[in-house]
Design a protein around this motif. Sequence first.
Motif, mmCIF file in Angstrom:
data_model
loop_
_atom_site.group_PDB
_atom_site.id
_atom_site.type_symbol
_atom_site.label_atom_id
_atom_site.label_comp_id
_atom_site.label_asym_id
_atom_site.label_seq_id
_atom_site.Cartn_x
_atom_site.Cartn_y
_atom_site.Cartn_z
ATOM 1 N N UNK A 1 0.837 -1.178 0.000
ATOM 2 C CA UNK A 1 0.000 0.000 0.000
ATOM 3 C C UNK A 1 0.882 1.242 0.000
ATOM 4 N N UNK A 2 0.536 2.181 -0.812
ATOM 5 C CA UNK A 2 1.316 3.413 -0.926
ATOM 6 C C UNK A 2 0.844 4.408 0.122
ATOM 7 N N UNK A 3 1.774 4.945 0.891
ATOM 8 C CA UNK A 3 1.414 5.920 1.920
ATOM 9 C C UNK A 3 1.818 7.323 1.530
ATOM 10 N N UNK A 4 2.665 7.470 0.538
ATOM 11 C CA UNK A 4 3.079 8.782 0.082
ATOM 12 C C UNK A 4 4.360 9.288 0.699
ATOM 13 N N UNK A 5 4.887 8.608 1.700
ATOM 14 C CA UNK A 5 6.121 9.078 2.320
ATOM 15 C C UNK A 5 7.320 8.198 1.956
ATOM 16 N N UNK A 6 7.187 7.386 0.913
ATOM 17 C CA UNK A 6 8.294 6.548 0.484
ATOM 18 C C UNK A 6 9.320 7.399 -0.266
ATOM 19 N N UNK A 7 10.608 7.072 -0.122
ATOM 20 C CA UNK A 7 11.598 7.821 -0.904
ATOM 21 C C UNK A 7 11.439 7.527 -2.392
ATOM 22 N N UNK A 8 11.720 8.505 -3.207
ATOM 23 C CA UNK A 8 11.559 8.349 -4.655
ATOM 24 C C UNK A 8 12.545 7.348 -5.230
ATOM 25 N N UNK A 9 13.656 7.117 -4.563
ATOM 26 C CA UNK A 9 14.683 6.210 -5.082
ATOM 27 C C UNK A 9 14.724 4.895 -4.305
ATOM 28 N N UNK A 10 13.633 4.520 -3.660
ATOM 29 C CA UNK A 10 13.609 3.278 -2.888
ATOM 30 C C UNK A 10 13.861 2.086 -3.803
ATOM 31 N N UNK A 11 14.662 1.144 -3.330
ATOM 32 C CA UNK A 11 14.991 -0.048 -4.106
ATOM 33 C C UNK A 11 14.694 -1.290 -3.282
ATOM 34 N N UNK A 12 14.416 -2.355 -3.971
ATOM 35 C CA UNK A 12 14.109 -3.615 -3.311
ATOM 36 C C UNK A 12 15.392 -4.300 -2.846
ATOM 37 N N UNK A 13 15.381 -4.876 -1.637
ATOM 38 C CA UNK A 13 16.561 -5.595 -1.154
ATOM 39 C C UNK A 13 16.587 -7.060 -1.581
ATOM 40 N N UNK A 14 15.844 -7.418 -2.632
ATOM 41 C CA UNK A 14 15.753 -8.831 -3.003
ATOM 42 C C UNK A 14 17.088 -9.416 -3.456
ATOM 43 N N UNK A 15 17.879 -8.653 -4.195
ATOM 44 C CA UNK A 15 19.158 -9.215 -4.663
ATOM 45 C C UNK A 15 20.116 -9.459 -3.499
ATOM 46 N N UNK A 16 20.123 -8.559 -2.524
ATOM 47 C CA UNK A 16 20.948 -8.777 -1.332
ATOM 48 C C UNK A 16 20.461 -10.008 -0.585
ATOM 49 N N UNK A 17 19.149 -10.135 -0.415
ATOM 50 C CA UNK A 17 18.598 -11.308 0.272
ATOM 51 C C UNK A 17 18.921 -12.587 -0.488
ATOM 52 N N UNK A 18 18.896 -12.521 -1.820
ATOM 53 C CA UNK A 18 19.240 -13.692 -2.630
ATOM 54 C C UNK A 18 20.673 -14.139 -2.355
ATOM 55 N N UNK A 19 21.618 -13.193 -2.394
ATOM 56 C CA UNK A 19 23.021 -13.565 -2.198
ATOM 57 C C UNK A 19 23.323 -13.976 -0.765
ATOM 58 N N UNK A 20 22.651 -13.381 0.203
ATOM 59 C CA UNK A 20 22.840 -13.825 1.586
ATOM 60 C C UNK A 20 22.281 -15.235 1.785
ATOM 61 N N UNK A 21 21.172 -15.539 1.133
ATOM 62 C CA UNK A 21 20.619 -16.893 1.209
ATOM 63 C C UNK A 21 21.530 -17.899 0.519
ATOM 64 N N UNK A 22 22.116 -17.495 -0.599
ATOM 65 C CA UNK A 22 23.069 -18.389 -1.278
ATOM 66 C C UNK A 22 24.275 -18.666 -0.386
ATOM 67 N N UNK A 23 24.771 -17.612 0.277
ATOM 68 C CA UNK A 23 25.909 -17.763 1.197
ATOM 69 C C UNK A 23 25.540 -18.745 2.313
ATOM 70 N N UNK A 24 24.372 -18.588 2.882
ATOM 71 C CA UNK A 24 23.916 -19.493 3.928
ATOM 72 C C UNK A 24 23.723 -20.909 3.420
ATOM 73 N N UNK A 25 23.231 -21.041 2.205
ATOM 74 C CA UNK A 25 23.037 -22.371 1.623
ATOM 75 C C UNK A 25 24.368 -23.087 1.440
ATOM 76 N N UNK A 26 25.358 -22.367 0.942
ATOM 77 C CA UNK A 26 26.681 -22.976 0.735
ATOM 78 C C UNK A 26 27.277 -23.431 2.064
ATOM 79 N N UNK A 27 27.240 -22.558 3.077
ATOM 80 C CA UNK A 27 27.830 -22.912 4.371
ATOM 81 C C UNK A 27 27.053 -24.022 5.066
#
Length: 85
Positions: A1-27
Amino acid sequence: MRTGNEPATARSPLRLRFWLSMWGLVWAAAGTVLFSLAGRPGWAAACGVVAVLAAVDVAVVARHIHQGPHYQPGRDIPPYEPPHR
């Protein structure tokens, strides 16, 4: 839901979460193998559970990344007003 106070340059952390999960999977997979070879079945099972959870997280995040960005209203659309009770 949009509240109107989000930063205009907000980015999704999905790629970081992907690589952290890969790191955890390997270990976790390495821990499972090494503890199995060392004769520690309890620790191997614990690492195996963590490896399965990390693999599921990798799959979910990869699916979300593959779906791409979803529609977001532009700057000319006013934010939603929260319900007043």
